[in-house]
Design an enzyme around this catalytic site. Structure first.
Site, mmCIF file in Angstrom:
data_model
loop_
_atom_site.group_PDB
_atom_site.id
_atom_site.type_symbol
_atom_site.label_atom_id
_atom_site.label_comp_id
_atom_site.label_asym_id
_atom_site.label_seq_id
_atom_site.Cartn_x
_atom_site.Cartn_y
_atom_site.Cartn_z
ATOM 1 N N HIS A 136 8.727 15.854 25.864
ATOM 2 C CA HIS A 136 8.267 16.653 27.010
ATOM 3 C C HIS A 136 6.798 17.029 26.843
ATOM 4 O O HIS A 136 5.987 16.822 27.756
ATOM 5 C CB HIS A 136 9.126 17.919 27.124
ATOM 6 N N GLU A 137 6.452 17.567 25.678
ATOM 7 C CA GLU A 137 5.069 17.986 25.441
ATOM 8 C C GLU A 137 4.130 16.790 25.294
ATOM 9 O O GLU A 137 2.980 16.847 25.718
ATOM 10 C CB GLU A 137 4.993 18.883 24.200
ATOM 11 N N HIS A 187 3.023 15.795 28.745
ATOM 12 C CA HIS A 187 1.906 16.608 29.252
ATOM 13 C C HIS A 187 0.582 16.161 28.641
ATOM 14 O O HIS A 187 -0.426 15.990 29.347
ATOM 15 C CB HIS A 187 2.130 18.082 28.900
#
Length: 213
Positions: A25-26, A29
């Site tokens: 997820h990170e 980003h």
């Protein structure tokens, strides 16, 4: 004693899924920010799937115990974007998009591995956690509450002079709202219901494809 043993086993089975879900997820980003012109996260070593670079202790425990959590936010410098609002929107949606893709992949693997003769219950449980936690991270992070991605999406789309006071109020009481949502979910399970609702079309599509063979 049996309940404690089951809790420990549940935590162990879900641990790989949590680490994968949060880390990717990170990374999503960080990678999206880099592609849109901001190298801040990459320069700080955050454009990686190494869990040690992303784990937030409180968010990690929340995900382990309550089923919903978060990682350390990836630093983004919007001044490096050519189109700040558009690029910030893309970066905000990148993490949940990665979780959606992973959720679908693990769901497909769960179904495919089910037809294999050496398929064990442990593998089944771990794959189940992998797709459920990734779908869960997607739904949870899309909530329009700071510091979650959903809030940044809504902020990019609707923040102006008229709505500034409303957004300021939400940011001021963000953690109170977030804790309230988590407590409400622990009593009602509404987030779990949302996750199942999101998963249903994918499960139906996979079952349709499987039945063709």
């Amino acid at each position: 004693m049996e309940e404690i043993k089951n809790r420990i086993l549940e935590a162990l089975y879900s641990l790989p899924a949590i680490l994968i879900g949060l880390s990717f997820h990170e990374w999503g980003h960080a990678y999206a920010a880099y592609k849109r012109g901001d190298p801040t996260a990459r320069n700080l070593g955050r454009m990686t799937v190494n869990p040690l670079a992303h784990i937030d202790p409180v968010g990690f425990l929340s995900l382990l115990i309550l089923g919903f959590g978060w990682a350390k936010p990836v630093p983004v410098s919007t001044r490096n974007f050519k189109s700040p609002k558009k690029d910030e929107l893309i970066v905000s949606l990148a993490g949940v998009t990665v979780n959606l893709i992973l959720g679908v992949i693990f769901l497909i693997l769960y179904v495919i591995f089910g037809f294999l003769p050496w398929y064990s219950d442990i593998v089944s449980i771990m794959l189940q956690y992998c797709f459920m936690i990734n779908f869960g991270l997607m739904v949870f992070n899309l909530l329009p509450i700071p510091p979650l991605d959903g809030y940044h999406v809504v902020q990019c789309l609707f923040m102006n002079q008229r709505t500034y006071r409303f957004f300021n109020f939400v940011e001021k009481y963000s953690y109170v709202i977030l804790i309230g949502v988590l407590l409400l979910n622990s009593r009602t399970g509404f987030l779990n219901a949302l996750v199942k609702l999101v998963m249903m079309p994918f499960i139906a599509l996979i079952e349709l494809v499987v039945n063709l063979f």
